[in-house]
Design an enzyme around this catalytic site. Structure first.
Site, mmCIF file in Angstrom:
data_model
loop_
_atom_site.group_PDB
_atom_site.id
_atom_site.type_symbol
_atom_site.label_atom_id
_atom_site.label_comp_id
_atom_site.label_asym_id
_atom_site.label_seq_id
_atom_site.Cartn_x
_atom_site.Cartn_y
_atom_site.Cartn_z
ATOM 1 N N GLU A 62 35.546 106.977 -15.634
ATOM 2 C CA GLU A 62 36.851 106.308 -15.553
ATOM 3 C C GLU A 62 38.015 107.281 -15.361
ATOM 4 O O GLU A 62 39.103 106.883 -14.954
ATOM 5 C CB GLU A 62 37.095 105.450 -16.803
ATOM 6 C CG GLU A 62 36.406 104.083 -16.774
ATOM 7 C CD GLU A 62 34.911 104.127 -17.059
ATOM 8 O OE1 GLU A 62 34.374 105.236 -17.311
ATOM 9 O OE2 GLU A 62 34.279 103.057 -17.012
ATOM 10 N N ARG A 103 46.547 94.943 -6.086
ATOM 11 C CA ARG A 103 45.408 95.826 -6.353
ATOM 12 C C ARG A 103 44.217 95.060 -6.915
ATOM 13 O O ARG A 103 43.066 95.343 -6.604
ATOM 14 C CB ARG A 103 45.851 96.925 -7.320
ATOM 15 C CG ARG A 103 44.985 98.151 -7.303
ATOM 16 C CD ARG A 103 45.041 98.829 -5.939
ATOM 17 N NE ARG A 103 44.242 100.024 -5.923
ATOM 18 C CZ ARG A 103 44.454 101.052 -5.124
ATOM 19 N NH1 ARG A 103 45.434 101.026 -4.258
ATOM 20 N NH2 ARG A 103 43.680 102.099 -5.174
ATOM 21 N N ALA A 122 30.845 126.129 0.371
ATOM 22 C CA ALA A 122 30.500 125.390 -0.852
ATOM 23 C C ALA A 122 30.236 123.907 -0.600
ATOM 24 O O ALA A 122 29.111 123.434 -0.767
ATOM 25 C CB ALA A 122 31.605 125.572 -1.897
ATOM 26 N N GLU A 123 31.258 123.162 -0.161
ATOM 27 C CA GLU A 123 31.114 121.701 -0.105
ATOM 28 C C GLU A 123 29.918 121.243 0.732
ATOM 29 O O GLU A 123 29.136 120.388 0.304
ATOM 30 C CB GLU A 123 32.382 121.068 0.483
ATOM 31 C CG GLU A 123 33.608 121.280 -0.373
ATOM 32 C CD GLU A 123 34.815 120.527 0.172
ATOM 33 O OE1 GLU A 123 34.678 119.381 0.611
ATOM 34 O OE2 GLU A 123 35.915 121.105 0.146
ATOM 35 N N HIS A 137 34.672 117.568 -5.051
ATOM 36 C CA HIS A 137 36.061 117.989 -5.260
ATOM 37 C C HIS A 137 36.184 119.455 -4.853
ATOM 38 O O HIS A 137 35.350 120.279 -5.238
ATOM 39 C CB HIS A 137 36.468 117.801 -6.727
ATOM 40 C CG HIS A 137 37.899 118.153 -6.945
ATOM 41 N ND1 HIS A 137 38.927 117.304 -6.570
ATOM 42 C CD2 HIS A 137 38.479 119.267 -7.445
ATOM 43 C CE1 HIS A 137 40.083 117.895 -6.841
ATOM 44 N NE2 HIS A 137 39.830 119.083 -7.371
ATOM 45 N N ASN A 175 31.096 112.472 -6.575
ATOM 46 C CA ASN A 175 32.283 112.876 -5.833
ATOM 47 C C ASN A 175 32.219 114.376 -5.541
ATOM 48 O O ASN A 175 31.717 115.140 -6.367
ATOM 49 C CB ASN A 175 33.528 112.575 -6.681
ATOM 50 C CG ASN A 175 34.820 112.991 -6.002
ATOM 51 O OD1 ASN A 175 35.047 112.696 -4.832
ATOM 52 N ND2 ASN A 175 35.688 113.687 -6.736
ATOM 53 N N GLY A 206 35.589 113.482 7.789
ATOM 54 C CA GLY A 206 34.166 113.221 7.598
ATOM 55 C C GLY A 206 33.240 114.395 7.817
ATOM 56 O O GLY A 206 32.070 114.203 8.139
ATOM 57 N N ASP A 259 38.274 113.045 -11.888
ATOM 58 C CA ASP A 259 37.534 114.321 -11.827
ATOM 59 C C ASP A 259 37.027 114.763 -13.202
ATOM 60 O O ASP A 259 36.918 115.970 -13.472
ATOM 61 C CB ASP A 259 38.398 115.434 -11.208
ATOM 62 C CG ASP A 259 38.895 115.083 -9.820
ATOM 63 O OD1 ASP A 259 38.163 114.413 -9.072
ATOM 64 O OD2 ASP A 259 40.025 115.494 -9.466
HETATM 65 C C1 GAR Z 1 37.095 117.584 1.312
HETATM 66 O O1 GAR Z 1 37.609 118.882 1.211
HETATM 67 C C2 GAR Z 1 36.867 117.001 -0.069
HETATM 68 O O2 GAR Z 1 36.445 117.951 -0.996
HETATM 69 C C3 GAR Z 1 38.250 116.514 -0.399
HETATM 70 O O3 GAR Z 1 38.700 115.909 0.808
HETATM 71 C C4 GAR Z 1 38.124 116.628 1.904
HETATM 72 C C5 GAR Z 1 37.505 115.638 2.871
HETATM 73 O O4 GAR Z 1 37.083 116.286 4.044
HETATM 74 N N1 GAR Z 1 38.229 115.593 -1.494
HETATM 75 C C6 GAR Z 1 39.164 115.575 -2.452
HETATM 76 O O5 GAR Z 1 40.147 116.288 -2.452
HETATM 77 C C7 GAR Z 1 38.924 114.546 -3.571
HETATM 78 N N2 GAR Z 1 39.774 114.797 -4.673
HETATM 79 P P1 GAR Z 1 36.052 115.610 5.039
HETATM 80 O O6 GAR Z 1 36.595 114.214 5.382
HETATM 81 O O7 GAR Z 1 36.060 116.497 6.256
HETATM 82 O O8 GAR Z 1 34.700 115.540 4.385
#
Ligand code: GAR
Length: 209
Positions: free
Chosen positions: A149, A67, A181-182, A111, A109, A12, A152
């Site tokens: 759908e 599911r 970045a993120e 990525h 999302n 998180g 990514d």
């Molecule tokens: C992050 O690096 C995010 O970009 C990745 O999971 C991590 C979650 O970290 N998501 C993916 O790979 C989706 N395809 P966090 O729980 O510390 O935010």
């Protein structure tokens, strides 16, 4: 005020940065009302509880016989909340098509690569960085996109490049991509959406006004 539900599976850190940027006023006109995880042990849930004033829920495909029944319950939960925006912040469950249809252009999302590199089925978390290092790229990064759908494949909102350095391990690269970045572009994308500065046209182009 944009009412946001954040979906999480793990640590998180992205959720934390969204909460922090809302709290310090960098992200305006946005409020996280709900955090949902498929994993009861996710530290992301604890972060939401520590923050306070956020409802937390756990819903996992593992608790359902199949599911289809998970998909139905998941859609019902989101319908009850009726969020303006759903943010996938490290959510590792495939979003059911009925949820994508109901919340068209309202799900984003993060990525951890520069899409269309190292994305799609099987590319998540550390695997993305392992693949980037194995291919020998010199630049990677992160992408925020709307969810459609495909895996990514939705319209891209923001991207930020990050350099790969000599001696990087997947873990070191993962951390740098998060820090540089993120944690920057995900709150930024939310701010753009919350303030009417992003829209999606028929041609899948994201317009920033
Ligand atoms: C992050 O690096 C995010 O970009 C990745 O999971 C991590 C979650 O970290 N998501 C993916 O790979 C989706 N395809 P966090 O729980 O510390 O935010």
């Amino acid at each position: 005020m944009l009412r946001i539900t954040v979906l999480v599976s793990g640590g998180g850190t992205n959720l934390q940065h969204i909460m922090d940027r809302i709290d310090d006023g960098t992200v305006k006109n946005a409020l996280i009302t709900n955090v949902i995880s498929n994993n009861a042990g996710a530290y992301a849930l604890e972060r939401a509880r520590i923050h306070g004033e956020i409802e937390t829920d756990v819903i996992s495909p593992k608790s359902f016989p199949d599911r289809a029944s998970f998909n139905k319950a998941f859609l019902e939960k989101l319908n009850d909340i009726d969020p303006d925006l759903i943010v996938l912040a490290g959510f590792l469950v495939v979003i059911p098509p009925e949820v994508i249809k109901r919340f068209r252009n309202k799900i984003i999302n993060i990525h951890p690569s520069l899409i269309p590199s190292f994305c799609g089925k099987g590319y998540y978390g550390l695997k993305v960085h392992e693949a980037a290092l194995a291919r020998g790229v010199k630049v990677t990064g992160a992408t925020v996109h709307f969810v459609d759908e495909g895996t990514d494949t939705g319209p891209i909102i923001l991207q930020k490049a990050v350099g790969v350095e000599e001696g990087d391990t997947p873990e070191i690269l993962q951390r740098r991509v998060m820090e540089e970045a993120e944690w920057i572009i995900l709150p930024k994308a939310i701010d753009l959406i919350a303030n009417g500065r992003v829209s999606v046209g028929n041609d899948r182009i994201v317009h920033k006004i």
